[in-house]
Design an enzyme around this catalytic site. Structure first.
Site, mmCIF file in Angstrom:
data_model
loop_
_atom_site.group_PDB
_atom_site.id
_atom_site.type_symbol
_atom_site.label_atom_id
_atom_site.label_comp_id
_atom_site.label_asym_id
_atom_site.label_seq_id
_atom_site.Cartn_x
_atom_site.Cartn_y
_atom_site.Cartn_z
ATOM 1 N N ASP A 1 -0.061 5.047 0.900
ATOM 2 C CA ASP A 1 -0.308 6.035 1.967
ATOM 3 C C ASP A 1 -0.239 5.371 3.343
ATOM 4 O OD1 ASP A 1 -0.986 8.249 0.184
ATOM 5 O OD2 ASP A 1 -2.826 7.156 -0.237
ATOM 6 N N ASP B 1 0.879 -1.154 0.000
ATOM 7 C CA ASP B 1 0.000 0.000 0.000
ATOM 8 C C ASP B 1 0.931 1.221 0.000
ATOM 9 O OD1 ASP B 1 -2.295 1.671 0.503
ATOM 10 O OD2 ASP B 1 -1.616 1.785 2.586
ATOM 11 N N ASP C 1 -1.414 -0.634 6.089
ATOM 12 C CA ASP C 1 -1.647 0.035 7.376
ATOM 13 C C ASP C 1 -3.147 0.180 7.659
ATOM 14 O OD1 ASP C 1 -2.168 2.011 5.402
ATOM 15 O OD2 ASP C 1 -1.929 3.566 6.922
ATOM 16 N N GLY D 1 -7.384 3.546 3.125
ATOM 17 C CA GLY D 1 -7.555 2.509 2.110
ATOM 18 C C GLY D 1 -8.795 2.629 1.243
HETATM 19 C C1 G6P Z 1 -5.571 5.771 -0.012
HETATM 20 C C2 G6P Z 1 -5.762 6.380 1.355
HETATM 21 C C3 G6P Z 1 -7.179 6.824 1.555
HETATM 22 C C4 G6P Z 1 -7.626 7.712 0.404
HETATM 23 C C5 G6P Z 1 -7.515 6.968 -0.907
HETATM 24 C C6 G6P Z 1 -7.896 7.820 -2.113
HETATM 25 O O1 G6P Z 1 -6.118 4.502 -0.016
HETATM 26 O O2 G6P Z 1 -5.413 5.472 2.385
HETATM 27 O O3 G6P Z 1 -7.265 7.507 2.780
HETATM 28 O O4 G6P Z 1 -8.960 8.142 0.587
HETATM 29 O O5 G6P Z 1 -6.165 6.542 -1.051
HETATM 30 O O6 G6P Z 1 -6.924 8.827 -2.288
HETATM 31 P P1 G6P Z 1 -6.969 9.965 -3.379
HETATM 32 O O7 G6P Z 1 -5.540 10.451 -3.416
HETATM 33 O O8 G6P Z 1 -7.388 9.351 -4.670
HETATM 34 O O9 G6P Z 1 -7.912 10.988 -2.909
HETATM 35 MG MG MG Z 2 -2.700 3.088 3.686
#
Ligand code: G6P
Ligand code: MG
Length: 214
Positions: free
Chosen positions: A10, A8, A169, A45
């Site tokens: 972020d 993953d 995470d 996520g």
């Molecule tokens: C990741 C993060 C989420 C977020 C998603 C979409 O999975 O953990 O918290 O909402 O990405 O991110 P974006 O950059 O497309 O808004």
């Molecule tokens: Mg993450």
């Protein structure tokens, strides 16, 4: 040993999860909606629009789809301003060294992220051309806990799920991995999640885990 590792992004490779929090907080403050870190953990996520729906659970107002689209856009603009300040300094030596070692011992490395900003973030931190496969939020129909992003990443690596390890995470990410037939290692918040086969306190513990697997 595991032949592929799917990370993953972020909150695993870099700390953009903190920026997601700041950007959502700014939007929530602007809309007068209560938002805290505990609510933020539920957003790990999952896609941008699904995240927004969770935030709006605390609003008394009902918004149209057009308004929601504008809110998501506003959040993404705040978020991109934070991302703009990122550089290779935001990639920790621990993470970079571990990735290099994993590659050296023969693992294929991929990213499986729900984020539509994933490729931009990888460029900012100097990993634009590093991974063998990058699957992000632009390519999937269903975000985690659906396994789509990881299944596509494994396919791009030319590997079957049972030979790959997913590093996450987020509970939603661990669920996605397990549903897809992958073993999962949990970091941070997801470390104590029962479906995580391995609990990582430090990123470099991955090297031992990967080489021990029969
Ligand atoms: C990741 C993060 C989420 C977020 C998603 C979409 O999975 O953990 O918290 O909402 O990405 O991110 P974006 O950059 O497309 O808004
Ligand atoms: Mg993450």
């Amino acid at each position: 040993q595991y032949q592929g590792i799917i990370f993953d992004l972020d909150g695993v490779i870099c700390h953009t999860d903190a920026y997601h929090y700041l950007a959502w907080k700014k939007l929530a403050d602007h809309l007068g909606i209560y938002f805290d870190k505990q609510i933020n953990n539920r957003l790990r996520g999952i896609s941008r629009m699904e995240s927004l729906d969770i935030i709006l659970e605390n609003s008394k107002n009902v918004y149209t789809d057009a308004e929601k689209y504008e809110f998501a856009k506003e959040k993404n603009e705040y978020y991109r301003q934070l991302l703009m300040q990122m550089s290779p300094v935001d990639l920790s030596a621990d993470v970079k060294n571990t990735l290099d070692v994993l590659r050296k011992i023969g693992c294929k490395l991929a990213i499986g992220s729900s984020s539509k900003n994933a490729k931009y973030i990888l460029e900012r931190i100097g990993l634009g051309y590093y991974f063998d496969a990058v699957v992000d939020g632009n390519e999937i129909q269903h975000s985690k806990p659906d396994p789509e992003v990881f299944l596509l990443a494994a396919q791009r690596l030319g590997l079957v799920p049972s030979t790959c390890l997913v590093v996450e995470d987020a509970e939603a990410g661990i669920d996605a991995a397990v549903r897809g037939g992958f073993d999962a290692a949990g970091l941070g918040d997801a470390r104590v999640y029962s479906l995580a086969k391995y609990q990582l306190i430090q990123f470099d513990e991955l090297v031992g885990i990967v080489s021990r697997k029969q």
